[in-house]
Design a protein around this motif. Structure first.
Motif, PDB file in Angstrom:
ATOM      1  N   SER A 323       0.814  -1.157   0.111  1.00 49.82           N
ATOM      2  CA  SER A 323       0.004   0.185  -0.128  1.00 49.82           C
ATOM      3  C   SER A 323       0.888   1.287   0.035  1.00 49.82           C
ATOM      4  CB  SER A 323      -0.777   0.066   1.465  1.00 49.82           C
ATOM      5  OG  SER A 323      -0.065   0.079   2.409  1.00 49.82           O
ATOM      6  N   GLU A 325       1.027   3.262   2.445  1.00 45.97           N
ATOM      7  CA  GLU A 325       1.754   3.421   3.769  1.00 45.97           C
ATOM      8  C   GLU A 325       2.989   2.694   3.596  1.00 45.97           C
ATOM      9  OE1 GLU A 325      -1.444   2.978   2.908  1.00 45.97           O
ATOM     10  OE2 GLU A 325      -2.093   5.006   3.767  1.00 45.97           O
ATOM     11  N   ARG A 328       5.967   4.147   1.449  1.00 46.84           N
ATOM     12  CA  ARG A 328       6.701   5.379   1.512  1.00 46.84           C
ATOM     13  C   ARG A 328       7.866   5.061   2.592  1.00 46.84           C
ATOM     14  NH1 ARG A 328       1.499   8.896   4.476  1.00 46.84           N
ATOM     15  NH2 ARG A 328       0.460   9.271   2.274  1.00 46.84           N
ATOM     16  N   GLN A 360      -0.548   4.471  -5.522  1.00 46.84           N
ATOM     17  CA  GLN A 360      -1.156   3.229  -5.170  1.00 46.84           C
ATOM     18  C   GLN A 360      -2.328   2.880  -6.149  1.00 46.84           C
ATOM     19  OE1 GLN A 360      -2.110   2.801  -1.188  1.00 46.84           O
ATOM     20  NE2 GLN A 360      -3.877   1.126  -1.752  1.00 46.84           N
ATOM     21  N   THR A 392       3.506  11.701  -2.398  1.00 48.49           N
ATOM     22  CA  THR A 392       2.387  10.593  -2.672  1.00 48.49           C
ATOM     23  C   THR A 392       1.536  11.153  -3.539  1.00 48.49           C
ATOM     24  OG1 THR A 392       2.780   9.444  -0.402  1.00 48.49           O
ATOM     25  CG2 THR A 392       0.515   8.931  -1.544  1.00 48.49           C
ATOM     26  N   ALA A 407       5.945  12.688   1.673  1.00 45.80           N
ATOM     27  CA  ALA A 407       5.868  11.483   2.617  1.00 45.80           C
ATOM     28  C   ALA A 407       6.796  11.509   3.726  1.00 45.80           C
ATOM     29  CB  ALA A 407       6.420  10.266   1.445  1.00 45.80           C
TER      30      ALA A 407
END
Length: 407
Positions: A323, A325, A328, A360, A392, A407
């Motif tokens: 993902s 998250e 990053r 993503q 991002t 990020a």
């Protein structure tokens, strides 16, 4: 003249001529083989020594002086052993396996001792039995090498087919060794009696010998096809996947994700101020810088990730199952790793930094082009924010200032 020759003489002569012609073919190949030259030279030596071996064994049949005949037979047997050693060395050089120097020296030592003992009238049985056993072991070892390479490197569907000719030779040599040990009188008679079994054995060996060379040629063709496939999918400078291969990998990932629901992300990299390196140091140093950056980025990624040179100084990474998250921290580590490892250049070093955009995949309705547009927009935003940073992407493919998040 020809009428005085037995079918065995003619069969052995045909094998010798065949091996001699194929030796010339492999010698010619050494001029064209490039990095395969050492391997083809060994295969030329194998064919040459095989031809010499059969010439000596045939000549020994017509000598009426037993000591000289036994000497020729012993030399012919030794040539056969050295020929198989050359064959295996060539194959191992070709496939990149380590050379079994000790095993080959042991095989040659055993063959020398057996040949010396076999010079006596009563020692022929021992010589044929031991040398046939050595030949069987060498042939089995070559068959094993071919099977491993075909299975692990070429990934053939039936890897045992490559080893089949050597397995047939293993059985033939082992049978001859057992025959010499248990029924020694048949060893001499099978070479002189013009029987259907004898002629069939000689012709069978000729077929196996041809299969040897066909296997070697198949190896070369398979290697060339594998190299062509690799070059069609990899960047010639950095060794990373090229744009076409990455696009195929992304399509495959999207199909899996639509089927399983697994998410994934892409990272788009751009080396900062790369044009300055080319302008100040030249394109040769620029190429070294690209290779340096590619190696650092590749080393910092997971095994399941894919990395491609996407164009010029741009790179693209595909992160299955990751993902935003999870992506990053990885992107930040890669940025720091590249920044902290400048490229050495004689007495100085060249520092490099990278800007990274993350996107993503947002679901089944998003195709690859839209995903890349979002990653590229995030990368553009990273450059606007001062470069050497990670940004991002938003859910939309068009990014206005402030639409992306640091990020």
């Amino acid at each position: 003249m020809l009428s005085s020759l037995s079918a065995t003489d003619i069969a052995f002569a045909m094998i010798g001529v065949m091996q001699g012609v194929l030796a010339l073919v492999w010698l010619l190949a050494t001029w064209l083989a490039g990095d395969l030259r050492r391997a083809t030279l060994h295969w030329a030596a194998y064919a040459t020594l095989s031809a010499v071996s059969f010439a000596m064994l045939t000549a020994a049949l017509h000598l009426h002086a037993p000591p000289r005949a036994e000497m020729l037979r012993a030399l012919g047997n030794l040539c056969g052993v050295v020929a198989l050693i050359a064959l295996q060395r060539g194959i191992r050089l070709f496939v990149g396996f380590p050379l079994p120097v000790r095993a080959h020296l042991l095989a040659l030592g055993v063959a020398l001792v057996a040949s010396y003992v076999g010079l006596s009238p009563s020692g022929g049985r021992f010589r044929v039995s031991i040398i046939s056993g050595v030949l069987a072991l060498l042939a089995a070892s070559v068959a094993h090498d071919l099977h491993l390479y075909s299975r692990d490197e070429l990934r053939l569907r039936w890897p045992w087919l490559m080893a089949l000719p050597l397995l047939a030779a293993t059985i033939g040599f082992a049978f001859r060794g057992v025959l010499a040990a248990l029924w020694p009188d048949t060893v001499a008679s099978e070479m002189t009696i013009d029987s259907a079994l004898n002629v069939g054995s000689a012709l069978s060996y000729m077929v196996i010998a041809l299969a040897f060379h066909a296997t070697l040629m198949a190896l070369v063709v398979a290697r060339l096809l594998a190299d062509l496939r690799h070059r069609s999918r990899h960047d010639g400078l950095t060794g990373l996947l090229n744009r076409r291969a990455m696009e195929e990998a992304m399509q495959g990932q999207m199909q899996r994700s639509r089927r399983t629901g697994e998410t994934f992300s892409v990272l788009m990299f751009d080396l900062d101020h790369f044009k300055v390196i080319n302008d100040c140091f030249g394109h040769a140093v620029g190429d070294r810088a690209l290779k340096h950056a590619a190696a650092l980025l590749k080393a910092g990624m997971r095994e399941v990730d894919s990395l491609a040179r996407f164009g010029g100084e741009e790179f693209l990474a595909l992160l299955p199952g990751a993902s935003v998250e999870a992506s990053r921290p990885l992107a930040e580590r890669l940025r720091v790793h590249l920044d902290a490892n400048p490229m050495g250049l004689e007495a100085r070093s060249i520092s490099m930094s990278v800007s990274i955009g993350i996107a993503q995949w947002i679901g089944a309705d998003e195709d690859a082009s839209r995903l890349l547009v979002r990653a590229d927009a995030a990368l553009y935003q990273a450059k606007l924010q001062g470069r050497n940073c990670v940004v991002t992407a938003t859910m939309e493919p068009w990014l206005q200032p402030g639409a992306a998040q640091m990020a």
